[in-house]
Design a protein around this motif. Sequence first.
Motif, PDB file in Angstrom:
ATOM      1  N   UNK A   1       0.827  -1.212   0.000  1.00 17.70           N
ATOM      2  CA  UNK A   1       0.000   0.000   0.000  1.00 17.70           C
ATOM      3  C   UNK A   1       0.861   1.262   0.000  1.00 17.70           C
ATOM      4  N   UNK A   2       0.601   2.122  -1.002  1.00 17.33           N
ATOM      5  CA  UNK A   2       1.275   3.417  -1.140  1.00 17.33           C
ATOM      6  C   UNK A   2       0.200   4.466  -1.389  1.00 17.33           C
TER       7      UNK A   2
ATOM      8  N   UNK B   1      -4.212   9.501  -4.253  1.00 19.23           N
ATOM      9  CA  UNK B   1      -4.236   8.262  -5.019  1.00 19.23           C
ATOM     10  C   UNK B   1      -3.667   7.145  -4.164  1.00 19.23           C
ATOM     11  N   UNK B   2      -4.310   5.966  -4.261  1.00 16.21           N
ATOM     12  CA  UNK B   2      -3.888   4.822  -3.452  1.00 16.21           C
ATOM     13  C   UNK B   2      -3.605   3.630  -4.357  1.00 16.21           C
ATOM     14  N   UNK B   3      -2.496   2.977  -4.072  1.00 18.44           N
ATOM     15  CA  UNK B   3      -2.179   1.723  -4.728  1.00 18.44           C
ATOM     16  C   UNK B   3      -2.160   0.629  -3.668  1.00 18.44           C
ATOM     17  N   UNK B   4      -2.816  -0.488  -3.939  1.00 21.56           N
ATOM     18  CA  UNK B   4      -2.821  -1.631  -3.031  1.00 21.56           C
ATOM     19  C   UNK B   4      -1.954  -2.762  -3.571  1.00 21.56           C
ATOM     20  N   UNK B   5      -1.226  -2.473  -4.680  1.00 16.24           N
ATOM     21  CA  UNK B   5      -0.398  -3.502  -5.307  1.00 16.24           C
ATOM     22  C   UNK B   5       0.991  -2.967  -5.675  1.00 16.24           C
ATOM     23  N   UNK B   6       1.561  -2.177  -4.763  1.00 16.80           N
ATOM     24  CA  UNK B   6       2.924  -1.629  -4.906  1.00 16.80           C
ATOM     25  C   UNK B   6       3.109  -0.784  -6.161  1.00 16.80           C
ATOM     26  N   UNK B   7       2.052  -0.099  -6.578  1.00 16.61           N
ATOM     27  CA  UNK B   7       2.168   0.836  -7.684  1.00 16.61           C
ATOM     28  C   UNK B   7       1.764   0.311  -9.042  1.00 16.61           C
ATOM     29  N   UNK B   8       1.307  -0.934  -9.127  1.00 16.54           N
ATOM     30  CA  UNK B   8       0.876  -1.480 -10.424  1.00 16.54           C
ATOM     31  C   UNK B   8      -0.415  -0.816 -10.900  1.00 16.54           C
TER      32      UNK B   8
END
Length: 188
Positions: free
Chosen positions: A117-118, A128-135
Amino acid sequence: TDRGSTWSEANKGRTRPFYTSAVIFDPLVTARCYCAAEDGLYLSTNGGATWKKTSFPTARVLTLAVHSSMLGMLAAGCEDEGLFLSSDGGASWRRITRHDTLSTVYAVAFHPTDTRVILCGGYASGIWKSADAGASWVLSPGTEGMSIDALAINPLQPAQVYAGVVWAGLYRSDDTGDRKGLQGNVRE
């Protein structure tokens, strides 16, 4: 040693020591420190006594984050270039945002326990949120158009995220920004 009464210059090794946008220590590697400057990203391995310019792929770094529990995980938010991620302490980088979602990144934060999570934000772009390391990235509900200049995730309550919003103050989400977005201006 004198509680901040005395300051000294710490630019040894920097080529253009005029503008510094971020300085951050690595919590997992003693004496490793990163400095974002107008001409790129610098690394110190001796606590900031000397600096060496890295091979970072773009010049204007605005913000930095080092993961608190994943060795070597580092993020750099840039002007007009998006967000870059390194998993080897800054030796190599890959861009993890697209220009159509977020081109200038002013704030970035890693989830302290979920390494995938980033969160990041920029001017008039929301969070903006990523739950897959930025994918992939999802805009946090209720943050559309907000200018985000600071993000922090509470290490003791990782679902709690604070966001500094330009001209609007401090906001909080209690679900990592997933469903409810920001709950309102924090004025406690």
